[in-house]
Design a protein around this motif. Structure first.
Motif, PDB file in Angstrom:
ATOM      1  N   LYS A 118       0.597  16.419   9.737  1.00  0.00           N
ATOM      2  CA  LYS A 118       0.325  15.683  11.036  1.00  0.00           C
ATOM      3  C   LYS A 118      -0.137  14.176  10.574  1.00  0.00           C
ATOM      4  O   LYS A 118      -0.732  14.216   9.442  1.00  0.00           O
ATOM      5  N   PHE A 119       0.157  13.368  11.463  1.00  0.00           N
ATOM      6  CA  PHE A 119       0.065  11.989  11.179  1.00  0.00           C
ATOM      7  C   PHE A 119      -1.420  11.722  11.328  1.00  0.00           C
ATOM      8  O   PHE A 119      -2.081  11.871  12.162  1.00  0.00           O
ATOM      9  N   ASP A 120      -1.938  10.853  10.352  1.00  0.00           N
ATOM     10  CA  ASP A 120      -3.429  10.188  10.469  1.00  0.00           C
ATOM     11  C   ASP A 120      -3.241   8.783  10.254  1.00  0.00           C
ATOM     12  O   ASP A 120      -3.039   8.170   9.164  1.00  0.00           O
ATOM     13  N   PRO A 121      -3.427   7.842  11.014  1.00  0.00           N
ATOM     14  CA  PRO A 121      -3.469   6.496  10.884  1.00  0.00           C
ATOM     15  C   PRO A 121      -4.477   6.105   9.751  1.00  0.00           C
ATOM     16  O   PRO A 121      -4.135   5.063   9.090  1.00  0.00           O
ATOM     17  N   ASP A 122      -5.709   6.572   9.700  1.00  0.00           N
ATOM     18  CA  ASP A 122      -6.510   6.184   8.444  1.00  0.00           C
ATOM     19  C   ASP A 122      -6.151   6.422   7.276  1.00  0.00           C
ATOM     20  O   ASP A 122      -5.979   5.333   6.308  1.00  0.00           O
ATOM     21  N   LEU A 123      -5.452   7.667   7.062  1.00  0.00           N
ATOM     22  CA  LEU A 123      -5.141   7.770   5.927  1.00  0.00           C
ATOM     23  C   LEU A 123      -3.637   6.922   5.387  1.00  0.00           C
ATOM     24  O   LEU A 123      -3.272   6.500   4.212  1.00  0.00           O
ATOM     25  N   THR A 124      -2.705   6.700   6.349  1.00  0.00           N
ATOM     26  CA  THR A 124      -1.721   5.797   6.178  1.00  0.00           C
ATOM     27  C   THR A 124      -2.121   4.356   5.915  1.00  0.00           C
ATOM     28  O   THR A 124      -1.446   3.707   5.180  1.00  0.00           O
ATOM     29  N   ARG A 125      -2.907   3.954   6.419  1.00  0.00           N
ATOM     30  CA  ARG A 125      -3.314   2.533   6.420  1.00  0.00           C
ATOM     31  C   ARG A 125      -3.893   2.381   5.082  1.00  0.00           C
ATOM     32  O   ARG A 125      -3.631   1.256   4.326  1.00  0.00           O
ATOM     33  N   GLY A 126      -4.630   3.508   4.678  1.00  0.00           N
ATOM     34  CA  GLY A 126      -5.282   3.295   3.310  1.00  0.00           C
ATOM     35  C   GLY A 126      -4.480   3.454   2.188  1.00  0.00           C
ATOM     36  O   GLY A 126      -4.520   2.449   1.287  1.00  0.00           O
ATOM     37  N   LEU A 127      -3.188   4.387   2.532  1.00  0.00           N
ATOM     38  CA  LEU A 127      -2.044   4.285   1.323  1.00  0.00           C
ATOM     39  C   LEU A 127      -1.101   3.151   1.401  1.00  0.00           C
ATOM     40  O   LEU A 127      -0.715   2.517   0.259  1.00  0.00           O
ATOM     41  N   LEU A 128      -1.218   2.268   2.483  1.00  0.00           N
ATOM     42  CA  LEU A 128      -0.204   1.213   2.570  1.00  0.00           C
ATOM     43  C   LEU A 128      -1.239   0.128   2.098  1.00  0.00           C
ATOM     44  O   LEU A 128      -0.523  -0.982   0.969  1.00  0.00           O
ATOM     45  N   THR A 129      -2.500   0.053   1.951  1.00  0.00           N
ATOM     46  CA  THR A 129      -3.300  -0.678   1.426  1.00  0.00           C
ATOM     47  C   THR A 129      -3.155  -0.903  -0.155  1.00  0.00           C
ATOM     48  O   THR A 129      -2.988  -1.837  -1.118  1.00  0.00           O
ATOM     49  N   LEU A 130      -3.086   0.578  -0.757  1.00  0.00           N
ATOM     50  CA  LEU A 130      -2.879   0.877  -2.187  1.00  0.00           C
ATOM     51  C   LEU A 130      -1.582   0.496  -2.490  1.00  0.00           C
ATOM     52  O   LEU A 130      -1.439   0.044  -3.527  1.00  0.00           O
ATOM     53  N   TYR A 131      -0.769   0.562  -1.787  1.00  0.00           N
ATOM     54  CA  TYR A 131       0.813   0.045  -2.071  1.00  0.00           C
ATOM     55  C   TYR A 131       0.645  -1.566  -2.225  1.00  0.00           C
ATOM     56  O   TYR A 131       1.473  -1.969  -3.099  1.00  0.00           O
ATOM     57  N   PHE A 132      -0.007  -2.422  -1.218  1.00  0.00           N
ATOM     58  CA  PHE A 132       0.186  -3.797  -1.364  1.00  0.00           C
ATOM     59  C   PHE A 132      -0.621  -4.374  -2.689  1.00  0.00           C
ATOM     60  O   PHE A 132      -0.125  -5.137  -3.366  1.00  0.00           O
ATOM     61  N   ILE A 133      -1.447  -3.363  -3.087  1.00  0.00           N
ATOM     62  CA  ILE A 133      -2.104  -3.664  -4.552  1.00  0.00           C
ATOM     63  C   ILE A 133      -1.473  -3.419  -5.725  1.00  0.00           C
ATOM     64  O   ILE A 133      -1.027  -4.246  -6.462  1.00  0.00           O
ATOM     65  N   ASP A 134      -0.777  -2.425  -5.579  1.00  0.00           N
ATOM     66  CA  ASP A 134       0.128  -1.850  -6.731  1.00  0.00           C
ATOM     67  C   ASP A 134       1.365  -2.462  -6.736  1.00  0.00           C
ATOM     68  O   ASP A 134       1.744  -3.069  -8.041  1.00  0.00           O
ATOM     69  N   ALA A 135       1.991  -2.744  -5.841  1.00  0.00           N
ATOM     70  CA  ALA A 135       3.375  -3.548  -5.718  1.00  0.00           C
ATOM     71  C   ALA A 135       3.260  -5.054  -5.943  1.00  0.00           C
ATOM     72  O   ALA A 135       4.227  -5.820  -6.025  1.00  0.00           O
ATOM     73  N   GLU A 136       2.090  -5.708  -5.524  1.00  0.00           N
ATOM     74  CA  GLU A 136       1.643  -7.085  -5.770  1.00  0.00           C
ATOM     75  C   GLU A 136       2.626  -7.652  -4.616  1.00  0.00           C
ATOM     76  O   GLU A 136       3.256  -8.728  -5.004  1.00  0.00           O
ATOM     77  N   VAL A 137       2.559  -7.135  -3.487  1.00  0.00           N
ATOM     78  CA  VAL A 137       3.385  -7.633  -2.431  1.00  0.00           C
ATOM     79  C   VAL A 137       2.443  -8.557  -1.754  1.00  0.00           C
ATOM     80  O   VAL A 137       1.378  -8.469  -1.385  1.00  0.00           O
ATOM     81  N   PRO A 138       3.109  -9.687  -1.138  1.00  0.00           N
ATOM     82  CA  PRO A 138       2.417 -11.021  -0.428  1.00  0.00           C
ATOM     83  C   PRO A 138       1.747 -10.072   0.994  1.00  0.00           C
ATOM     84  O   PRO A 138       2.610  -9.348   1.566  1.00  0.00           O
ATOM     85  N   PHE A 139       0.473 -10.456   1.240  1.00  0.00           N
ATOM     86  CA  PHE A 139       0.137  -9.895   2.502  1.00  0.00           C
ATOM     87  C   PHE A 139       1.022 -10.172   3.819  1.00  0.00           C
ATOM     88  O   PHE A 139       0.973  -9.375   4.730  1.00  0.00           O
ATOM     89  N   SER A 140       1.651 -11.548   3.696  1.00  0.00           N
ATOM     90  CA  SER A 140       2.540 -11.824   4.621  1.00  0.00           C
ATOM     91  C   SER A 140       3.658 -10.585   5.105  1.00  0.00           C
ATOM     92  O   SER A 140       4.431 -10.775   6.192  1.00  0.00           O
ATOM     93  N   ALA A 141       3.927  -9.675   4.042  1.00  0.00           N
ATOM     94  CA  ALA A 141       5.074  -9.009   4.206  1.00  0.00           C
ATOM     95  C   ALA A 141       4.940  -7.868   5.481  1.00  0.00           C
ATOM     96  O   ALA A 141       5.743  -7.798   6.088  1.00  0.00           O
ATOM     97  N   ILE A 142       3.664  -7.691   5.595  1.00  0.00           N
ATOM     98  CA  ILE A 142       3.300  -6.864   6.714  1.00  0.00           C
ATOM     99  C   ILE A 142       3.769  -7.601   8.231  1.00  0.00           C
ATOM    100  O   ILE A 142       3.758  -6.666   9.217  1.00  0.00           O
ATOM    101  N   GLU A 143       4.085  -8.764   8.124  1.00  0.00           N
ATOM    102  CA  GLU A 143       4.336  -9.620   9.449  1.00  0.00           C
ATOM    103  C   GLU A 143       5.677  -9.841   9.691  1.00  0.00           C
ATOM    104  O   GLU A 143       5.994 -10.289  10.325  1.00  0.00           O
ATOM    105  N   SER A 144       6.550  -9.292   8.758  1.00  0.00           N
ATOM    106  CA  SER A 144       8.008  -9.404   8.806  1.00  0.00           C
ATOM    107  C   SER A 144       8.379  -8.676  10.356  1.00  0.00           C
ATOM    108  O   SER A 144       7.725  -7.681  10.695  1.00  0.00           O
ATOM    109  N   GLN A 145       9.547  -9.254  10.775  1.00  0.00           N
ATOM    110  CA  GLN A 145       9.768  -8.715  12.023  1.00  0.00           C
ATOM    111  C   GLN A 145      10.511  -7.081  11.803  1.00  0.00           C
ATOM    112  O   GLN A 145      10.489  -6.451  12.734  1.00  0.00           O
ATOM    113  N   PHE A 146      10.704  -6.750  10.362  1.00  0.00           N
ATOM    114  CA  PHE A 146      11.338  -5.376  10.436  1.00  0.00           C
ATOM    115  C   PHE A 146      10.131  -4.530   9.879  1.00  0.00           C
ATOM    116  O   PHE A 146      10.593  -3.467   9.593  1.00  0.00           O
TER     117      PHE A 146
END
Length: 663
Positions: A118-146
């Motif tokens: 079952k989907f949980d937004p808190d956990l998903t958002r937390g894991l995406l935060t770990l992804y941004f840190i680990d992959a060294e992705v620019p924060f602006s990537a989340i504002e991509s239209q896709f």
């Protein structure tokens, strides 16, 4: 253990519910007697909630109240507790880590079981935060239209956030990691070694990286980047010492300091003198042995000195590879020659960093593989390539320096002990230089190369480092007999005086540790507020000390004498684990095992801190030049705390970093 700082997530976003998952784990791991007795609430989760027993309320009006934060949760008909468990594991910000860990231990590894997902937004958002840190992705990537359409194609309930929110979430992960790391450090019963170095960003800002290394109670090697802070200009020895001392004080490590490894610069020498004067009363022998010079840096200086012999040949090879690799058409010409020679084509050519000898060696080795093709290319162009003699000199030098590359790899280890390898690697290099110098029938250029390298060797390694040399003795395959072997080879008949010097210092350190262990045992029980588990651990330590002293009632030998009297063990490098040996023998040698944890945590090189500079360089590229120093530190440290990539992802390991909080 301290409660970690958690992420603050908005509550109205849909998310990954773990109801069905935790219900399944309860049935496997929790004590439930029979259907007729389920009302007795045997689930561990009920220990953390108050039950609403008001009979006048309807079932759908009754609530259960969290004992820790007071949050009301619905009381599920039939006794379901998955939402209560989810609250404890992810949402509650007041529960202590020990109670949370007890619940987490029953969770198992089925967070992502498709049959119960079952989907949980808190956990998903937390894991995406770990992804941004680990992959060294620019924060602006989340504002991509896709971004959001792609995520909603997986879960339509997903709602995205902005780049500033991602940054705030990353900072929250960093703060949570600090709390977890601080709790680990507070429980340390050993000393900590450090590595440090200074890096200059593309914006010409200086940063100091400080990394801590220790061996925990379970004899596991630990590494944490504690700080990646901007250091004011000019980078004087006093400025470095002030910042390092401030970081130690922030982490409450000024009492646990054992050694620090730095590269060979006058600024670092001065910084160490400042630190020694400030910490002398807290350290063994007035902090006179705390400074370790980076062996990888010394080896680089030695090898670079030798490479000067053929600098003209190296420059021609470097320029030839740069010329070909800088143009697609020229690289295509080289590949056509390689095809004629039945050699694999190249997508690019390796160029070295001239200040790093090992990268120059890699470049030479690739050029030698392509030598025939490169000669044909030069003959067909106007380029000036190396002469036949220069190719020969380069080949001889590459063969001679190959063992030095092995030493660099050993010195650069950051995830396991390397201090006990110091003498073996240094003496191997010394032997190679001596043999080549004495080889009068060998190559004249190699003799000159070895002579120059030996002069640099003597400048830095004629007198081996005391702490790193003593660390060799804690390798049960070598002990003191290996030092005797090396010293006899180096010093001839007078080797015993050198051996006595290290033997005497080993005894002095042993006596200091023995006194500290005795004081620690005598203080057991002095604190009236100890928990029962702590008392048991203290009793085990006291028994280990007693067993060591009384295992042979007729013997008056110390632990050190007993250890030295035992023959060195026979075991090859591949199958030997030095930390496992000391873990298994900590009962027999409790004082020596404590010494081993400190001496084996010392780093031979400062590579552990230097490796952070690559990540920092990527984080401050031309796309993110406006990132402030606090955010850079947050990302560099957090990624380091994740540790090496695991074969199987364990979500439970990261929950302390992504649980919700209002902080």
């Amino acid at each position: 253990m301290r409660s970690a700082a958690m992420l603050s997530f908005s509550g109205n976003q849909p998310g990954l519910d773990v109801d069905a998952i935790v219900e399944e784990s309860e049935s496997r791991n929790e004590t439930i007697e029979t259907r007729s007795t389920r009302s007795k609430k045997k689930s561990l989760v009920w220990d953390h909630f108050l039950d609403d027993k008001d009979d006048e309320k309807k079932d759908d009006e009754k609530k259960v109240i969290c004992k820790h934060c007071g949050a009301p949760l619905s009381k599920v008909k039939g006794g379901g507790t998955s939402h209560m468990r989810r609250h404890i594991l992810i949402s509650c910000k007041s529960i202590n880590n020990e109670d949370r860990a007890n619940i987490l231990a029953t969770q198992g590894d089925n967070w992502f079981d498709p049959s119960n997902f079952k989907f949980d937004p808190d956990l998903t958002r937390g894991l995406l935060t770990l992804y941004f840190i680990d992959a060294e992705v620019p924060f602006s990537a989340i504002e991509s239209q896709f971004w959001e359409p792609a995520m909603r194609s997986l879960r339509p309930e997903y709602r995205s956030v902005g780049r500033q929110t991602v940054r705030e979430d990353c900072v929250a992960v960093f703060k949570a990691g600090c709390s977890v790391a601080m709790a680990e450090i507070e429980e340390l019963d050993s000393r900590v070694s450090f590595t440090s170095d200074i890096w200059t960003s593309s914006a010409n800002l200086g940063y100091l990286c400080l990394t801590a290394h220790w061996i925990d109670k379970g004899f596991h090697f630990q590494k944490r980047i504690l700080a990646f802070k901007k250091i004011p200009y000019p980078h004087t020895g006093e400025a470095v010492a002030d910042l390092v001392e401030k970081i130690w004080n922030d982490w409450k490590l000024d009492e646990n300091f054992f050694a620090i490894t730095l590269d060979n610069s006058s600024v670092n020498d001065l910084a160490v003198r400042y630190l020694e004067s400030r910490l002398s009363e807290k350290m063994f022998f007035g902090a006179s042995h705390v400074h370790m010079r980076c062996s990888a840096h010394i080896l680089n200086i030695i090898a670079q000195e030798g490479m000067k012999i053929i600098h003209k040949a190296l420059e021609k090879i470097r320029e030839l590879l740069r010329h070909i690799g800088s143009s697609g058409s020229r690289l295509q010409v080289l590949n056509s020659i390689l095809d004629e020679l039945n050699l694999p084509s190249k997508r690019g050519l390796t160029l070295d960093c001239p200040t790093r000898w090992n990268s120059t060696l890699v470049m030479i080795k690739e050029a030698l593989v392509l030598k025939v093709a490169l000669k044909r290319y030069v003959n067909a162009s106007t380029m000036e390539g190396p002469s036949p003699q220069e190719w020969k000199d380069a080949e001889e030098m590459a063969t001679f320096l190959e063992p030095f590359l092995d030493a660099t790899k050993t010195f650069s280890s950051v995830r396991r002990p390397s201090s006990h390898t110091y003498i073996k690697e240094v003496w191997t290099i010394r032997r190679l230089l001596l043999l080549e110098n004495e080889n009068h029938k060998g190559s004249a250029i190699l003799r000159e190369l070895a002579l120059r390298m030996q002069n640099k060797f003597n400048k830095y390694w004629k007198n081996p480092n005391l702490i790193l040399t003593l660390a060799t003795i804690f390798d049960p395959r070598y002990k003191l007999i290996f030092l005797a072997f090396c010293f006899k080879k180096a010093y001839g008949q007078g080797y015993e005086a050198h051996l006595d010097y290290f033997r005497d210092w080993l005894k002095k350190y042993y006596e200091e540790y023995e006194k500290a262990c005795t004081d620690q045992v005598s203080s057991v029980g002095s604190s009236q507020g100890e928990k029962q588990v702590s008392r048991k651990r203290k009793l085990d330590e006291e028994f280990a000390q007693f067993k060591s002293e009384n295992l042979d009632l007729h013997s008056t030998m110390s632990e050190l004498e007993k250890y030295m009297q035992e023959k060195p063990i026979e075991m090859d490098e591949e199958n030997f684990d030095i930390l496992q040996f000391w873990k298994q023998n900590s009962g027999l040698y409790p004082t020596l095992a404590k010494m081993a944890r400190d001496f084996l945590s010392v780093q031979v090189s400062s590579v552990a801190s230097e490796s952070a500079f690559s990540a920092a360089g990527r984080l401050t590229d031309h796309l993110r030049t406006s990132m402030n120093s606090e955010t850079i530190e947050c990302l560099v440290c957090s990624k380091d705390w994740f540790g090496p990539k695991e074969e199987v992802f364990d979500l439970n390991k990261y929950l302390p970093l992504i649980r919700r909080s209002d902080q």
